[in-house]
Write a protein that holds these residues in place. Structure first.
Motif, PDB file in Angstrom:
ATOM      1  N   LEU A  16      10.133  18.265  -0.991  1.00 35.69           N
ATOM      2  CA  LEU A  16       9.215  17.700  -0.011  1.00 35.69           C
ATOM      3  C   LEU A  16       8.257  18.794   0.427  1.00 35.69           C
ATOM      4  CD1 LEU A  16      12.354  16.600   0.831  1.00 35.69           C
ATOM      5  CD2 LEU A  16      10.925  15.046   2.101  1.00 35.69           C
ATOM      6  N   GLY A  17       6.988  18.445   0.536  1.00 30.86           N
ATOM      7  CA  GLY A  17       5.995  19.415   0.958  1.00 30.86           C
ATOM      8  C   GLY A  17       4.626  18.789   1.019  1.00 30.86           C
ATOM      9  N   THR A  18       3.636  19.613   0.793  1.00 31.31           N
ATOM     10  CA  THR A  18       2.246  19.174   0.786  1.00 31.31           C
ATOM     11  C   THR A  18       1.736  19.346  -0.633  1.00 31.31           C
ATOM     12  OG1 THR A  18       1.992  19.880   3.075  1.00 31.31           O
ATOM     13  CG2 THR A  18      -0.029  19.596   1.797  1.00 31.31           C
ATOM     14  N   ALA A  19       1.084  18.306  -1.157  1.00 33.40           N
ATOM     15  CA  ALA A  19       0.594  18.359  -2.531  1.00 33.40           C
ATOM     16  C   ALA A  19      -0.587  19.309  -2.635  1.00 33.40           C
ATOM     17  CB  ALA A  19       0.189  16.964  -2.992  1.00 33.40           C
ATOM     18  N   ALA A  20      -0.576  20.133  -3.679  1.00 26.81           N
ATOM     19  CA  ALA A  20      -1.668  21.069  -3.904  1.00 26.81           C
ATOM     20  C   ALA A  20      -2.955  20.315  -4.248  1.00 26.81           C
ATOM     21  CB  ALA A  20      -1.307  22.036  -5.027  1.00 26.81           C
ATOM     22  N   LEU A  21      -2.825  19.231  -4.964  1.00 23.66           N
ATOM     23  CA  LEU A  21      -3.967  18.427  -5.401  1.00 23.66           C
ATOM     24  C   LEU A  21      -3.641  16.958  -5.261  1.00 23.66           C
ATOM     25  CD1 LEU A  21      -4.674  20.281  -8.774  1.00 23.66           C
ATOM     26  CD2 LEU A  21      -6.032  20.494  -6.693  1.00 23.66           C
ATOM     27  N   GLU A  22      -4.669  16.147  -5.081  1.00 19.06           N
ATOM     28  CA  GLU A  22      -4.478  14.700  -5.115  1.00 19.06           C
ATOM     29  C   GLU A  22      -4.101  14.305  -6.536  1.00 19.06           C
ATOM     30  OE1 GLU A  22      -4.594  12.220  -2.756  1.00 19.06           O
ATOM     31  OE2 GLU A  22      -4.597  13.901  -1.354  1.00 19.06           O
ATOM     32  N   LYS A  23      -3.267  13.317  -6.647  1.00 19.71           N
ATOM     33  CA  LYS A  23      -2.835  12.877  -7.971  1.00 19.71           C
ATOM     34  C   LYS A  23      -3.230  11.417  -8.129  1.00 19.71           C
ATOM     35  CE  LYS A  23       1.310  13.019 -10.835  1.00 19.71           C
ATOM     36  NZ  LYS A  23       2.736  13.333 -10.852  1.00 19.71           N
ATOM     37  N   PRO A  24      -3.973  11.092  -9.177  1.00 15.65           N
ATOM     38  CA  PRO A  24      -4.360   9.685  -9.356  1.00 15.65           C
ATOM     39  C   PRO A  24      -3.152   8.841  -9.739  1.00 15.65           C
ATOM     40  CG  PRO A  24      -5.033  10.974 -11.259  1.00 15.65           C
ATOM     41  CD  PRO A  24      -4.476  11.938 -10.250  1.00 15.65           C
ATOM     42  N   PRO A  25      -3.208   7.547  -9.464  1.00 16.75           N
ATOM     43  CA  PRO A  25      -2.080   6.696  -9.853  1.00 16.75           C
ATOM     44  C   PRO A  25      -1.966   6.624 -11.368  1.00 16.75           C
ATOM     45  CG  PRO A  25      -3.910   5.362  -9.065  1.00 16.75           C
ATOM     46  CD  PRO A  25      -4.292   6.790  -8.836  1.00 16.75           C
ATOM     47  N   ARG A  26      -0.740   6.537 -11.828  1.00 20.72           N
ATOM     48  CA  ARG A  26      -0.560   6.352 -13.269  1.00 20.72           C
ATOM     49  C   ARG A  26      -0.611   4.870 -13.573  1.00 20.72           C
ATOM     50  NH1 ARG A  26       4.858   4.999 -14.656  1.00 20.72           N
ATOM     51  NH2 ARG A  26       6.359   5.427 -13.012  1.00 20.72           N
TER      52      ARG A  26
ATOM     53  N   ALA B 111       0.836  -1.209   0.000  1.00 25.40           N
ATOM     54  CA  ALA B 111       0.000   0.000   0.000  1.00 25.40           C
ATOM     55  C   ALA B 111       0.870   1.258   0.000  1.00 25.40           C
ATOM     56  CB  ALA B 111      -0.932  -0.010   1.211  1.00 25.40           C
ATOM     57  N   LEU B 112       1.947   1.242   0.770  1.00 25.90           N
ATOM     58  CA  LEU B 112       2.856   2.381   0.835  1.00 25.90           C
ATOM     59  C   LEU B 112       3.485   2.658  -0.526  1.00 25.90           C
ATOM     60  CD1 LEU B 112       4.556   4.469   2.441  1.00 25.90           C
ATOM     61  CD2 LEU B 112       6.141   2.608   2.936  1.00 25.90           C
ATOM     62  N   VAL B 113       3.972   1.627  -1.173  1.00 20.98           N
ATOM     63  CA  VAL B 113       4.605   1.786  -2.485  1.00 20.98           C
ATOM     64  C   VAL B 113       3.579   2.249  -3.517  1.00 20.98           C
ATOM     65  CG1 VAL B 113       5.768   0.555  -4.360  1.00 20.98           C
ATOM     66  CG2 VAL B 113       6.470   0.171  -1.993  1.00 20.98           C
ATOM     67  N   ALA B 114       2.390   1.651  -3.479  1.00 22.13           N
ATOM     68  CA  ALA B 114       1.356   2.015  -4.456  1.00 22.13           C
ATOM     69  C   ALA B 114       0.862   3.445  -4.258  1.00 22.13           C
ATOM     70  CB  ALA B 114       0.184   1.035  -4.358  1.00 22.13           C
ATOM     71  N   ALA B 115       0.939   3.961  -3.035  1.00 22.17           N
ATOM     72  CA  ALA B 115       0.465   5.312  -2.752  1.00 22.17           C
ATOM     73  C   ALA B 115       1.467   6.389  -3.149  1.00 22.17           C
ATOM     74  CB  ALA B 115       0.140   5.446  -1.265  1.00 22.17           C
ATOM     75  N   ARG B 116       2.724   6.015  -3.398  1.00 24.58           N
ATOM     76  CA  ARG B 116       3.739   7.024  -3.708  1.00 24.58           C
ATOM     77  C   ARG B 116       3.476   7.653  -5.071  1.00 24.58           C
ATOM     78  NH1 ARG B 116       7.725   8.966  -5.871  1.00 24.58           N
ATOM     79  NH2 ARG B 116       7.912   7.454  -7.541  1.00 24.58           N
ATOM     80  N   ARG B 117       3.575   8.971  -5.116  1.00 25.52           N
ATOM     81  CA  ARG B 117       3.409   9.728  -6.351  1.00 25.52           C
ATOM     82  C   ARG B 117       4.588  10.685  -6.493  1.00 25.52           C
ATOM     83  NH1 ARG B 117       0.003   6.526  -6.155  1.00 25.52           N
ATOM     84  NH2 ARG B 117      -2.243   6.701  -6.326  1.00 25.52           N
ATOM     85  N   ASN B 118       4.892  11.034  -7.728  1.00 23.21           N
ATOM     86  CA  ASN B 118       5.910  12.052  -7.980  1.00 23.21           C
ATOM     87  C   ASN B 118       5.201  13.330  -8.422  1.00 23.21           C
ATOM     88  OD1 ASN B 118       8.904  12.530  -8.239  1.00 23.21           O
ATOM     89  ND2 ASN B 118       8.209  13.248 -10.230  1.00 23.21           N
ATOM     90  N   PHE B 119       5.450  14.411  -7.698  1.00 23.65           N
ATOM     91  CA  PHE B 119       4.845  15.700  -8.016  1.00 23.65           C
ATOM     92  C   PHE B 119       5.913  16.632  -8.579  1.00 23.65           C
ATOM     93  CE2 PHE B 119       2.076  13.847  -4.903  1.00 23.65           C
ATOM     94  CZ  PHE B 119       0.800  14.242  -5.292  1.00 23.65           C
ATOM     95  N   THR B 120       5.526  17.474  -9.530  1.00 27.22           N
ATOM     96  CA  THR B 120       6.464  18.508  -9.957  1.00 27.22           C
ATOM     97  C   THR B 120       6.692  19.423  -8.757  1.00 27.22           C
ATOM     98  OG1 THR B 120       4.709  19.952 -10.769  1.00 27.22           O
ATOM     99  CG2 THR B 120       5.692  18.420 -12.366  1.00 27.22           C
ATOM    100  N   LEU B 121       7.861  20.001  -8.664  1.00 27.36           N
ATOM    101  CA  LEU B 121       8.194  20.792  -7.485  1.00 27.36           C
ATOM    102  C   LEU B 121       7.289  22.009  -7.323  1.00 27.36           C
ATOM    103  CD1 LEU B 121      12.085  20.595  -7.287  1.00 27.36           C
ATOM    104  CD2 LEU B 121      10.340  18.930  -6.639  1.00 27.36           C
ATOM    105  N   ARG B 122       6.769  22.533  -8.423  1.00 25.89           N
ATOM    106  CA  ARG B 122       5.875  23.691  -8.295  1.00 25.89           C
ATOM    107  C   ARG B 122       4.526  23.303  -7.697  1.00 25.89           C
ATOM    108  NH1 ARG B 122       5.969  22.835 -13.819  1.00 25.89           N
ATOM    109  NH2 ARG B 122       3.951  22.313 -14.734  1.00 25.89           N
ATOM    110  N   ARG B 123       4.230  22.024  -7.607  1.00 25.24           N
ATOM    111  CA  ARG B 123       2.966  21.559  -7.014  1.00 25.24           C
ATOM    112  C   ARG B 123       3.115  21.221  -5.525  1.00 25.24           C
ATOM    113  NH1 ARG B 123      -0.308  22.927 -10.906  1.00 25.24           N
ATOM    114  NH2 ARG B 123      -0.077  21.885 -12.895  1.00 25.24           N
TER     115      ARG B 123
END
Length: 196
Positions: A174-184, A14-26
């Motif tokens: 590292l920070g807080t995501a502006a929006l939820e990101k769906p899994p790719r 679950a931890l691995v599946a939940a990981r997302r990569n966000f652009t730094l501006r997000r």
């Protein structure tokens, strides 16, 4: 703490599946405080390390040094594109302000450790990065990796105080995501696992 293998496997998957990569501006505030960042970075030390070299390190770019990083980005852009305008330079400088917490992953290819190939050192760095990213996720932070043409310019090397045998590989935000990101979509294991 004793965790049964089936519980641990489910938690890890679950931890691995939940990981997302966000652009730094997000990535927005809040980011980790010093104590949370220390715990996150400690996870990197559990990476495989042939020869016990720790062929990597991380450099924090604190808020008070972001303008210096922005100047490095602008200088690198001006060197690549001497005709770029002031708007492009301002955009380059602004990139340094993204993500409330910003680290740089550095590969250490010590000449005294030539018995260990650089590919193995890169694998160790990649494992350290993944551990750090997963630890950040457990702590409730979103993360993103970024690189670019400025990673190895002289100004970056000076800013990070890199030794001749060191190379900046990527930024970690590292920070807080502006929006939820769906899994790719992920490939099926059969697409990348074969047998001889």
């Amino acid at each position: 703490m004793n965790i049964s293998p089936s519980d641990a496997d489910g938690d890890f998957q679950a931890l691995v599946a939940a990981r997302r990569n966000f652009t730094l501006r997000r990535l927005h505030a809040p980011g980790p405080d010093a104590q949370a960042l220390a715990r996150i970075v400690e996870a990197a030390a559990h990476a495989p390390d042939h020869g016990l070299l720790r062929p990597w390190r991380f450099v924090l770019i604190p808020q008070e040094r972001r303008a210096d990083l922005g100047e490095v980005f602008a200088e690198a852009l001006a060197e690549r594109d001497p005709g770029c305008g002031e708007d492009a330079l301002a955009t380059a400088r602004d990139k340094a302000q993204r993500a409330p917490c910003l680290l740089v992953a550095v590969l250490r290819d010590d000449p005294a450790a030539k018995a260990i190939p650089v590919a193995e050192k890169l694998v160790s760095l990649g494992c350290a990065l993944q551990n750090l990213l997963l630890a950040a996720g457990v702590a409730g932070f979103a993360t993103g990796l970024a690189s670019g043409a400025a990673m190895d310019v002289p100004g970056m090397r000076r800013l990070l105080r890199l030794a001749p045998h060191e190379r900046a590989i990527c930024f970690i935000g590292l920070g807080t995501a502006a929006l939820e990101k769906p899994p790719r979509p992920r490939p099926d294991a059969a697409d990348y696992l074969s047998s001889i």
